[in-house]
Design a protein around this motif. Structure first.
Motif, PDB file in Angstrom:
ATOM      1  N   VAL A 124       1.500   4.773   0.748  1.00 40.64           N
ATOM      2  CA  VAL A 124       0.861   5.771   1.622  1.00 40.64           C
ATOM      3  C   VAL A 124       1.345   7.179   1.296  1.00 40.64           C
ATOM      4  N   THR A 146       3.441   0.660   3.028  1.00 38.44           N
ATOM      5  CA  THR A 146       3.210  -0.260   4.145  1.00 38.44           C
ATOM      6  C   THR A 146       2.981  -1.639   3.555  1.00 38.44           C
ATOM      7  N   THR A 155       0.858  -1.185   0.000  1.00 40.32           N
ATOM      8  CA  THR A 155       0.000   0.000   0.000  1.00 40.32           C
ATOM      9  C   THR A 155       0.894   1.234   0.000  1.00 40.32           C
TER      10      THR A 155
END
Length: 414
Positions: A140, A192, A138
């Motif tokens: 971010v 992440t 992910t």
């Protein structure tokens, strides 16, 4: 089609039995409401579990090189096989129509990282753009490695959140330059990883940059592939096993490894471990459908019992109708119309209430294993149709019983 007289009769019957009609409606509405909420909750659990096990469920096939264990074509055992860009390119070219994601990596462990006064030893990998999807990362902040980075051999890095915290602390990372083995790399993204902090101590760099900057030539460490998704586990497993075998044969042939030698080319097929994911989703669906259907059945039984009571109270009215020439069919349709009307209205109320609850409350109920509870509208509408049909069946037996009553017996009823 109902005529005006029939509608008037239905409303008169309902108004005479307001309490029982209300209880019937509550029973039906609560049944469809609970079923749709359960289906939405089941979907939320599926989404949450799928997110947690997404990497395994995706059916990742990982390939690495090893040491040969058998003599082959005059070459002694004990040879260390080294994959190169050509292994990856040939694999992609041959299996292009079967692949969803594809990537190759060049891995370096325990390398020197520094920013200002902060430093440490971490891992970095040279990667292709698809690798972020394979690892289920992910982003971010910023972005991931892209094709333009590979074409230009850009000195850019996408760093894990733990690595960012260790080196840059609370400082904004995007645009900052960090030293990797004393070479400047510009941070373009922060990610992440579902695997936790251990996975977030890595940095991802363009594969071409790593090969050129750190003397890797055209060497690669691993190949990663995911196949196009199928609807069930057995089909996915058969497809992945065939692909795995064909891929091994290709790489063994190219690197002069004996077909029966599993030491030179290693393959891990995560689809074999994904059966628990497919089974868990199936069990969740079956469980919630079972509970929901039992709730609907309870509602339908309630409708049937209430209709029996209503028929009992209207026995004299039915006797008068039959004495005046009403046919058994007209008696049955009269009772069925009332049953279907109540079931349909109450069912729509329960359906709309449950969909509204999922729409407005669902997004606020998020956890690690529960995400985005939702119900496909066509499925919800199908359940309503089934409920109306069940309501008709529930009203049929009291209606049939009423139609069999003899006028003289009905007129004597007190």
């Amino acid at each position: 089609m109902f005529n005006i007289e029939r509608w008037q009769e239905i409303f008169e019957a309902i108004s005479k039995n307001r309490l029982r009609t209300f209880l019937t409606g509550v029973s039906v509405a609560s049944g469809i409401f609970i079923l749709v909420i359960l289906l939405g909750a089941g979907k939320g659990l599926q989404n949450g579990i799928e997110k947690q096990f997404e990497r395994d469920a995706a059916g990742i096939i990982e390939v690495w090189s090893g040491t040969t264990t058998k003599e082959y074509k005059g070459l002694n055992p004990g040879r260390q096989i080294q994959f190169r860009n050509s292994d990856y390119n040939q694999s992609v070219q041959k299996f292009e129509d079967k692949l969803d994601l594809r990537a190759s990596t060049n891995n370096y462990w325990g390398q020197s990282f520094a920013y200002g006064k902060e430093s440490g030893n971490y891992q970095f990998r040279g990667v292709n753009p698809d690798y972020g999807g394979i690892e289920n990362l992910t982003i971010v902040q910023g972005r991931y490695v892209n094709a333009k980075d590979l074409e230009s051999n850009a000195k850019v890095a996408v760093i894990g959140m733990k690595l960012k915290t260790d080196l840059l602390k609370d400082k904004e990372a995007i645009g900052e330059e960090i030293l990797i083995n004393n070479i400047n790399f510009k941070v373009v993204g922060v990610f992440t990883d579902p695997g936790g902090e251990r996975e977030e101590t890595r940095a991802y760099l363009p594969l071409t940059t790593v090969q050129k900057t750190f003397g890797g030539g055209d060497k690669i460490s691993n190949l990663f592939f995911t196949l196009k998704k199928t609807s069930n586990y057995d089909e996915a497993l058969a497809q992945s096993e065939k692909f795995t075998q064909d891929l091994k044969n290709l790489l063994k042939s190219k690197n002069v490894v004996a077909p029966e030698d599993d030491g030179g080319v290693g393959v891990y097929n995560s689809v074999k471990d994904a059966k628990q994911f497919y089974d868990l989703n199936l069990y969740i669906r079956l469980f919630f459908w079972w509970v929901g259907i039992c709730t609907i059945i309870a509602g339908v039984v309630g409708v049937s019992n209430i209709m029996l009571i209503i028929v009992k109270e209207r026995t004299k009215e039915i006797g008068i109708r039959k004495a005046l020439g009403a046919s058994p069919f007209s008696i049955i349709t009269m009772i069925l119309h009332e049953s279907i009307f109540i079931t349909t209205i109450a069912g729509f109320v329960g359906l709309l209430a449950s969909l509204a609850l999922l729409e407005f409350v669902g997004p606020m109920v998020q956890s690690e294993y529960f995400r985005n509870p939702e119900v496909d509208f066509s499925v919800a509408l199908t359940t309503l149709v089934l409920l109306v049909f069940a309501g008709a069946m529930a009203g049929f037996f009291p209606a049939y019983r009423a139609a069999k009553i003899k006028p003289i017996v009905a007129l004597r009823d007190e």
